[in-house]
Write a protein that holds these residues in place. Structure first.
Motif, short mmCIF file in Angstrom:
data_model
loop_
_atom_site.label_atom_id
_atom_site.label_comp_id
_atom_site.label_asym_id
_atom_site.label_seq_id
_atom_site.Cartn_x
_atom_site.Cartn_y
_atom_site.Cartn_z
N PRO A 164 -1.61 -15.97 -23.56
CA PRO A 164 -1.63 -14.66 -22.87
C PRO A 164 -2.60 -13.72 -23.57
CG PRO A 164 0.62 -15.39 -23.34
CD PRO A 164 -0.29 -16.32 -24.08
N GLN A 165 -3.52 -13.15 -22.83
CA GLN A 165 -4.56 -12.33 -23.45
C GLN A 165 -4.00 -11.07 -24.11
OE1 GLN A 165 -7.88 -13.65 -23.64
NE2 GLN A 165 -6.45 -15.28 -23.11
N ASP A 166 -2.85 -10.59 -23.63
CA ASP A 166 -2.27 -9.41 -24.26
C ASP A 166 -1.52 -9.76 -25.55
OD1 ASP A 166 -0.09 -10.73 -23.19
OD2 ASP A 166 0.64 -9.04 -22.00
N ALA A 167 -1.45 -11.06 -25.88
CA ALA A 167 -0.82 -11.49 -27.13
C ALA A 167 -1.83 -11.66 -28.25
CB ALA A 167 -0.07 -12.81 -26.92
N LEU A 168 -3.10 -11.48 -27.93
CA LEU A 168 -4.15 -11.72 -28.92
C LEU A 168 -4.42 -10.45 -29.72
CD1 LEU A 168 -6.61 -13.94 -26.85
CD2 LEU A 168 -5.05 -14.65 -28.67
N GLY A 169 -3.73 -10.35 -30.84
CA GLY A 169 -3.95 -9.28 -31.80
C GLY A 169 -4.16 -9.90 -33.15
N LEU A 170 -3.11 -10.55 -33.64
CA LEU A 170 -3.18 -11.44 -34.79
C LEU A 170 -3.08 -12.86 -34.27
CD1 LEU A 170 -3.05 -12.07 -37.87
CD2 LEU A 170 -0.55 -11.83 -37.67
N ARG A 271 -5.82 -6.98 -39.55
CA ARG A 271 -5.70 -6.63 -38.13
C ARG A 271 -6.24 -5.22 -37.86
NH1 ARG A 271 -5.80 -6.31 -32.72
NH2 ARG A 271 -3.96 -5.38 -31.79
N ALA A 272 -5.91 -4.26 -38.74
CA ALA A 272 -6.39 -2.89 -38.56
C ALA A 272 -7.91 -2.83 -38.62
CB ALA A 272 -5.78 -1.98 -39.62
#
Length: 289
Positions: A164-170, A271-272
């Protein structure tokens, strides 16, 4: 055939929520959008039939260079795709049995409430590790490499399409348990993180220097077992720094959580920074990373 290690990696499979897809040779069946096309549409070994029959060393080196060059092309596309989204991607590498999956499960459980987290799992067979991650509520895609002993950037590009593209953070990529070939294969990650367990020998960094030299961070795992083992922590850390003087080192226990605050803070900072760089790029500002 991967000439770096001799493993067969031409038919890996990807599993997402119970559905398996076989990845065929490059140039067949590509449906993902990122820029992988220039390397497709032709075979890569047609010229080897004309090599001198005794020139096996030169042929091996040339083929290895071509394989790594093609992999680096895919890795660059993955990296650009992740950077644009502000994704902090890590390639976790270790020997089998280091506790890498347990460490990963504890990590995603701790962070999933405060940032988007996704996982790509690499194993030769089974979807067991991906299922362990999904049990935490975090999306995971399993890659089975078959006889292959490492992930490559082409496989990871396909796996990215199934998350899911909205899960791509870390994004945490758990590589196949192996301290040799993963050192050579860039997946498009920001950093490699090598996991060494105290149940292994202190001299692992000296035995597998390429892997420790390529890593930004070493996690010394299973520290809760130190009272029961004859393992010299200082020697292990000295050997790691002898191979890679700039390597960062954290001592952790995936079972008890020892050292996890420092590890989680390291991930938050990465991540920041990834988010800040992506925001600067979108706003047309000078990017400082």
């Amino acid at each position: 055939m991967c000439t770096t290690c001799g493993c067969a990696t031409s038919e890996p499979r990807i599993e997402s929520d119970g559905s398996w897809t076989t990845l065929h040779a490059h140039g067949h069946g590509h449906d993902h959008a990122h820029a992988h096309t220039p390397a497709h549409g032709h075979t890569h070994d047609h010229h080897h039939d004309h090599a001198h029959p005794h020139d096996t060393g030169g042929r091996h080196v040339q083929l290895e260079r071509e394989i790594l060059h093609e992999n680096n092309h895919y890795a660059a596309a993955n990296r650009e795709r992740l950077r644009e989204r502000g994704v902090f991607a890590l390639n976790l590498v270790s020997s089998p049995g280091s506790g890498k999956t347990s460490l990963l499960v504890r990590t995603v459980s701790a962070l999933s409430a405060e940032m988007p987290v996704a996982v790509i799992e690499g194993d030769q067979q089974t979807a067991n590790d991906a299922e362990r991650v999904r049990a935490t509520g975090v999306p995971a895609v399993q890659i089975n490499t078959g006889k292959g002993c490492h992930l490559d950037a082409h496989m990871v590009g396909h796996a990215l399409d199934r998350l899911p593209q909205d899960a791509l953070g870390l994004l945490l990529i758990e590589n196949v348990g192996n301290l040799v070939c993963p050192a050579s294969f860039d997946l498009g990650e920001a950093h490699k993180v090598v996991v060494l367990s105290v149940t292994e020998g202190e001299d692992k960094p000296l035995k597998y220097p390429d892997m420790f030299a390529a890593a930004q961070l070493m996690l010394l795992n299973k520290t809760d077992l130190l009272p029961h083992l004859d393992f010299d922590v200082n020697t292990a850390l000295e050997y790691a720094r002898r191979v890679n003087p700039s390597i960062e080192i954290l001592c952790v226990s995936a079972r008890t959580g020892e050292g996890f605050d420092q590890w989680l803070d390291w991930l938050r900072a990465g991540r920041a920074l990834a988010q800040a760089v992506a925001d600067q790029k979108r706003n047309g500002e000078h990017v400082v990373s």
